[in-house]
Write a protein that holds these residues in place. Sequence first.
Motif, PDB file in Angstrom:
ATOM      1  N   VAL A 190       0.871  -1.176   0.000  1.00 52.99           N
ATOM      2  CA  VAL A 190       0.000   0.000   0.000  1.00 52.99           C
ATOM      3  C   VAL A 190       0.902   1.219   0.000  1.00 52.99           C
ATOM      4  CG1 VAL A 190      -1.953  -1.094   1.162  1.00 52.99           C
ATOM      5  CG2 VAL A 190      -0.147  -0.040   2.525  1.00 52.99           C
ATOM      6  N   GLY A 191       0.367   2.356  -0.363  1.00 54.18           N
ATOM      7  CA  GLY A 191       1.216   3.538  -0.325  1.00 54.18           C
ATOM      8  C   GLY A 191       0.544   4.759  -0.898  1.00 54.18           C
ATOM      9  N   ALA A 192       1.149   5.914  -0.601  1.00 55.02           N
ATOM     10  CA  ALA A 192       0.612   7.182  -1.068  1.00 55.02           C
ATOM     11  C   ALA A 192       1.721   8.212  -1.114  1.00 55.02           C
ATOM     12  CB  ALA A 192      -0.502   7.669  -0.144  1.00 55.02           C
ATOM     13  N   GLY A 193       1.623   9.109  -2.104  1.00 55.17           N
ATOM     14  CA  GLY A 193       2.577  10.202  -2.216  1.00 55.17           C
ATOM     15  C   GLY A 193       3.002  10.431  -3.656  1.00 55.17           C
ATOM     16  N   LYS A 194       3.730  11.503  -3.859  1.00 50.65           N
ATOM     17  CA  LYS A 194       4.153  11.857  -5.213  1.00 50.65           C
ATOM     18  C   LYS A 194       5.205  10.895  -5.759  1.00 50.65           C
ATOM     19  CE  LYS A 194       3.148  16.678  -4.262  1.00 50.65           C
ATOM     20  NZ  LYS A 194       3.719  18.012  -4.001  1.00 50.65           N
ATOM     21  N   ALA A 195       5.887  10.165  -4.861  1.00 52.60           N
ATOM     22  CA  ALA A 195       6.868   9.174  -5.293  1.00 52.60           C
ATOM     23  C   ALA A 195       6.303   7.765  -5.313  1.00 52.60           C
ATOM     24  CB  ALA A 195       8.092   9.228  -4.376  1.00 52.60           C
ATOM     25  N   ALA A 196       5.015   7.607  -4.983  1.00 51.52           N
ATOM     26  CA  ALA A 196       4.460   6.271  -4.775  1.00 51.52           C
ATOM     27  C   ALA A 196       4.526   5.398  -6.018  1.00 51.52           C
ATOM     28  CB  ALA A 196       3.009   6.382  -4.286  1.00 51.52           C
ATOM     29  N   ALA A 197       4.241   5.952  -7.189  1.00 52.60           N
ATOM     30  CA  ALA A 197       4.252   5.146  -8.406  1.00 52.60           C
ATOM     31  C   ALA A 197       5.659   4.641  -8.720  1.00 52.60           C
ATOM     32  CB  ALA A 197       3.706   5.954  -9.585  1.00 52.60           C
ATOM     33  N   ALA A 198       6.648   5.516  -8.612  1.00 54.23           N
ATOM     34  CA  ALA A 198       8.026   5.109  -8.887  1.00 54.23           C
ATOM     35  C   ALA A 198       8.520   4.120  -7.844  1.00 54.23           C
ATOM     36  CB  ALA A 198       8.938   6.331  -8.933  1.00 54.23           C
ATOM     37  N   MET A 199       8.135   4.297  -6.586  1.00 49.35           N
ATOM     38  CA  MET A 199       8.512   3.343  -5.545  1.00 49.35           C
ATOM     39  C   MET A 199       7.897   1.980  -5.821  1.00 49.35           C
ATOM     40  SD  MET A 199       8.082   5.822  -2.187  1.00 49.35           S
ATOM     41  CE  MET A 199       8.917   4.793  -0.968  1.00 49.35           C
ATOM     42  N   ALA A 200       6.634   1.968  -6.228  1.00 52.66           N
ATOM     43  CA  ALA A 200       5.964   0.712  -6.535  1.00 52.66           C
ATOM     44  C   ALA A 200       6.622   0.014  -7.720  1.00 52.66           C
ATOM     45  CB  ALA A 200       4.485   0.970  -6.814  1.00 52.66           C
ATOM     46  N   LYS A 201       6.967   0.778  -8.734  1.00 49.13           N
ATOM     47  CA  LYS A 201       7.615   0.202  -9.915  1.00 49.13           C
ATOM     48  C   LYS A 201       8.967  -0.406  -9.560  1.00 49.13           C
ATOM     49  CE  LYS A 201       9.757   1.777 -14.217  1.00 49.13           C
ATOM     50  NZ  LYS A 201      11.117   2.074 -13.795  1.00 49.13           N
ATOM     51  N   ALA A 202       9.765   0.306  -8.755  1.00 58.72           N
ATOM     52  CA  ALA A 202      11.074  -0.207  -8.355  1.00 58.72           C
ATOM     53  C   ALA A 202      10.931  -1.455  -7.495  1.00 58.72           C
ATOM     54  CB  ALA A 202      11.847   0.877  -7.614  1.00 58.72           C
ATOM     55  N   LEU A 203       9.957  -1.452  -6.580  1.00 60.63           N
ATOM     56  CA  LEU A 203       9.724  -2.614  -5.731  1.00 60.63           C
ATOM     57  C   LEU A 203       9.287  -3.815  -6.566  1.00 60.63           C
ATOM     58  CD1 LEU A 203       9.187  -4.207  -3.145  1.00 60.63           C
ATOM     59  CD2 LEU A 203       7.026  -2.973  -2.917  1.00 60.63           C
ATOM     60  N   GLU A 204       8.333  -3.600  -7.456  1.00 61.69           N
ATOM     61  CA  GLU A 204       7.825  -4.708  -8.251  1.00 61.69           C
ATOM     62  C   GLU A 204       8.911  -5.300  -9.148  1.00 61.69           C
ATOM     63  OE1 GLU A 204       4.635  -5.135 -11.804  1.00 61.69           O
ATOM     64  OE2 GLU A 204       3.806  -4.436  -9.882  1.00 61.69           O
ATOM     65  N   GLY A 205       9.732  -4.441  -9.740  1.00 59.04           N
ATOM     66  CA  GLY A 205      10.813  -4.943 -10.589  1.00 59.04           C
ATOM     67  C   GLY A 205      11.805  -5.782  -9.814  1.00 59.04           C
ATOM     68  N   ALA A 206      12.186  -5.318  -8.633  1.00 56.06           N
ATOM     69  CA  ALA A 206      13.125  -6.075  -7.809  1.00 56.06           C
ATOM     70  C   ALA A 206      12.492  -7.378  -7.323  1.00 56.06           C
ATOM     71  CB  ALA A 206      13.574  -5.229  -6.625  1.00 56.06           C
ATOM     72  N   TRP A 207      11.213  -7.328  -7.001  1.00 55.36           N
ATOM     73  CA  TRP A 207      10.506  -8.510  -6.515  1.00 55.36           C
ATOM     74  C   TRP A 207      10.475  -9.599  -7.594  1.00 55.36           C
ATOM     75  CZ3 TRP A 207       8.430  -9.409  -1.675  1.00 55.36           C
ATOM     76  CH2 TRP A 207       7.596 -10.514  -1.547  1.00 55.36           C
ATOM     77  N   GLN A 208      10.127  -9.218  -8.817  1.00 54.88           N
ATOM     78  CA  GLN A 208      10.039 -10.202  -9.889  1.00 54.88           C
ATOM     79  C   GLN A 208      11.399 -10.800 -10.222  1.00 54.88           C
ATOM     80  OE1 GLN A 208       7.936  -7.630 -12.714  1.00 54.88           O
ATOM     81  NE2 GLN A 208       6.112  -8.899 -12.484  1.00 54.88           N
ATOM     82  N   ALA A 209      12.460 -10.012 -10.031  1.00 52.71           N
ATOM     83  CA  ALA A 209      13.803 -10.515 -10.320  1.00 52.71           C
ATOM     84  C   ALA A 209      14.325 -11.425  -9.217  1.00 52.71           C
ATOM     85  CB  ALA A 209      14.758  -9.339 -10.513  1.00 52.71           C
ATOM     86  N   ASN A 210      13.939 -11.155  -7.975  1.00 53.19           N
ATOM     87  CA  ASN A 210      14.536 -11.858  -6.841  1.00 53.19           C
ATOM     88  C   ASN A 210      13.598 -12.806  -6.115  1.00 53.19           C
ATOM     89  OD1 ASN A 210      17.311 -10.459  -6.540  1.00 53.19           O
ATOM     90  ND2 ASN A 210      15.880  -8.743  -6.721  1.00 53.19           N
ATOM     91  N   CYS A 211      12.304 -12.638  -6.319  1.00 57.15           N
ATOM     92  CA  CYS A 211      11.333 -13.478  -5.595  1.00 57.15           C
ATOM     93  C   CYS A 211      10.323 -14.076  -6.577  1.00 57.15           C
ATOM     94  CB  CYS A 211      10.607 -12.665  -4.530  1.00 57.15           C
ATOM     95  SG  CYS A 211      11.666 -11.695  -3.447  1.00 57.15           S
ATOM     96  N   PRO A 212      10.766 -14.732  -7.644  1.00 66.40           N
ATOM     97  CA  PRO A 212       9.816 -15.243  -8.644  1.00 66.40           C
ATOM     98  C   PRO A 212       8.850 -16.250  -8.027  1.00 66.40           C
ATOM     99  CG  PRO A 212      12.004 -16.209  -8.944  1.00 66.40           C
ATOM    100  CD  PRO A 212      12.155 -15.119  -7.928  1.00 66.40           C
ATOM    101  N   GLY A 213       7.585 -16.047  -8.327  1.00 65.10           N
ATOM    102  CA  GLY A 213       6.569 -16.962  -7.830  1.00 65.10           C
ATOM    103  C   GLY A 213       5.977 -16.579  -6.493  1.00 65.10           C
TER     104      GLY A 213
END
Length: 439
Positions: free
Chosen positions: A50-73
Motif C-alpha cells: 500500500v502507499g501514497a505520495g508523489k513518489a508512490a508510483a516510482a517506488m511501486a515500480k522499483a519494488l515490483e521490478g526487484a521482486w520479480q527478479a529476486n522473488c519469482p513466484g
Amino acid sequence: MSHELPVLNDTADPVTWLRTLADTAICAVHPDSLVPDLLPDPPPGRTVVVGAGKAAAAMAKALEGAWQANCPGAPLSGLVVTRYGHGLQGQEEACGLIEVLEASHPMPDDLGEQAARRMLAAVAGLGEEDRVIALISGGGSALMTLPAEGISLGDKQAINHELLRSGAPIGQMNTVRRHLSAIKGGRLAVAAHPAQVVTWLISDIPGDVAAQIASGPTLPDRTTPADALTVLERYAIAIPARVRRHLENDQSAPSPDDALFERDDSVVLARACDALTAARQAAEVAGAAVRVLGDDLEGEARELGRVHARLALEARDTTEQPLLLLSGGETSVTVRGEGRGGRNVEYLLGMFEALQGASDIYALAIDTDGIDGSEDNAGALFTPDDWRRAQQHGLAVTDYLSRNDAYTFFQALDRLIITGPTRTNVNDFRAILVLPRTP
C-alpha cells in the motif's frame, strides 16, 4: 541517469550549470536507485503493498521490478495512490502486480478517499505470516484522505484550503490532518495487525520525523487532538462544530507504545540532505567551494530569500573562487493576493528584490517533485541581468510580491523551470552560485 557537472571556468554557462546541478540532486533521491537494495525475503504468507505520495508510483515500480527478479513466484499484490499525472500510465514499464491510482493534490478529492478505503480493505484480515510494505512519500496526506467518523470530505477540503493559505509549517498542518483522519496517525497499521508492517519513506519533512511524512498512516506519533485544535485556532481557521466536537472527544489514535507496533519497522530512504550531499560532491569536483546552509529551513519564503540575498552579497565580496550556497527544507507562503505561484518562486522573488541586479550572483529554487505549489513548474532561476530585463518589461517586483504572483513574474522573463513530475519528493532544493567579483 548521469548528470555530469561541467567545470566552473570562464566558459561555463551558470544557468546550464545550475540546471544540471538540480538534475544531479533529484537523481540521487529517486526511488529507482533506493528501493531494490531494501527488498526483504518473502514472508511465509502474503505480501501486500500500500502507499501514497508523489513518489508512490516510482517506488511501486522499483519494488515490483526487484521482486520479480529476486522473488519469482512469491505472491505480491496491492495498490498505491499518487498525484494526477504522476502515475506510470502508458509507460512500457508500468506496474502489473501493484495497482497505481491517481487523486488530487494539494486539495483532496473523492478519488483519494476511495483509494484510502481500498487500502484499508486490502490489509484487512491479514495474519501473522503476512507482511504489508507501505510506500510513503510527501503528498500522501492529501492523496490518502479518509475523514474520521462524523467529519465530511467537504470539512477536510475547507480546512486544508485554509491551512495551505495560512503560512503554517508543514508539521503543524500534518498534525491537523492526522487527527481528522480515519487512516493516518498509525491507523492503517492498526487495520493491518497482526501482519508485520514495513514502511519505506521518502521524506519531505524538515527534520525527517518519520511519523510526520504524509501524516504517518502506518506510524503513530505523540501529538494529540488538542494539538490539532490549537493549530487551527492559532491561524484563525474556521472550525465546523462537528470538527470541534471530534477534536475535543476523539481517543482513536493508537499510542506509540502499543504492543501492536512491536514487529513493525520503518526506514527513511531519502531526505533533503541526500540531495544536498549529491549536489555538494558534484559541485566540489567541478571547482566550487560549497556551503550548506541547512537541509531543514522553514519560515516565510520571501523572508528567507531576503536573508539568503544578504549572505550571497557578503560572500561575493570575499570569495576568491566560485561559491555555492545550498539549502533545503520547506518554506511557507502566507497568501494575501490572488496571484499564481509557489513557495520556491516566492523565495526567489524575495531574493531578487533584495539583490536588485547585484553582479555575479545566480540562484535557482525548485521543489524536487517537479511541482511548485499547484502550478506546472518545479521552480525558477534568475541571473544578474534579469533585473535589467525586468525593468525593460515594466515588471515591478514589489507589485508581484504583494499579489503572491511570482509565477507570472518569472514566466514573463522566461525563467520558469518546468521538469514535469519527477516521481520523487524531498522538497525544496535551493542553490545560489556566487562568482568571484569581477574587477
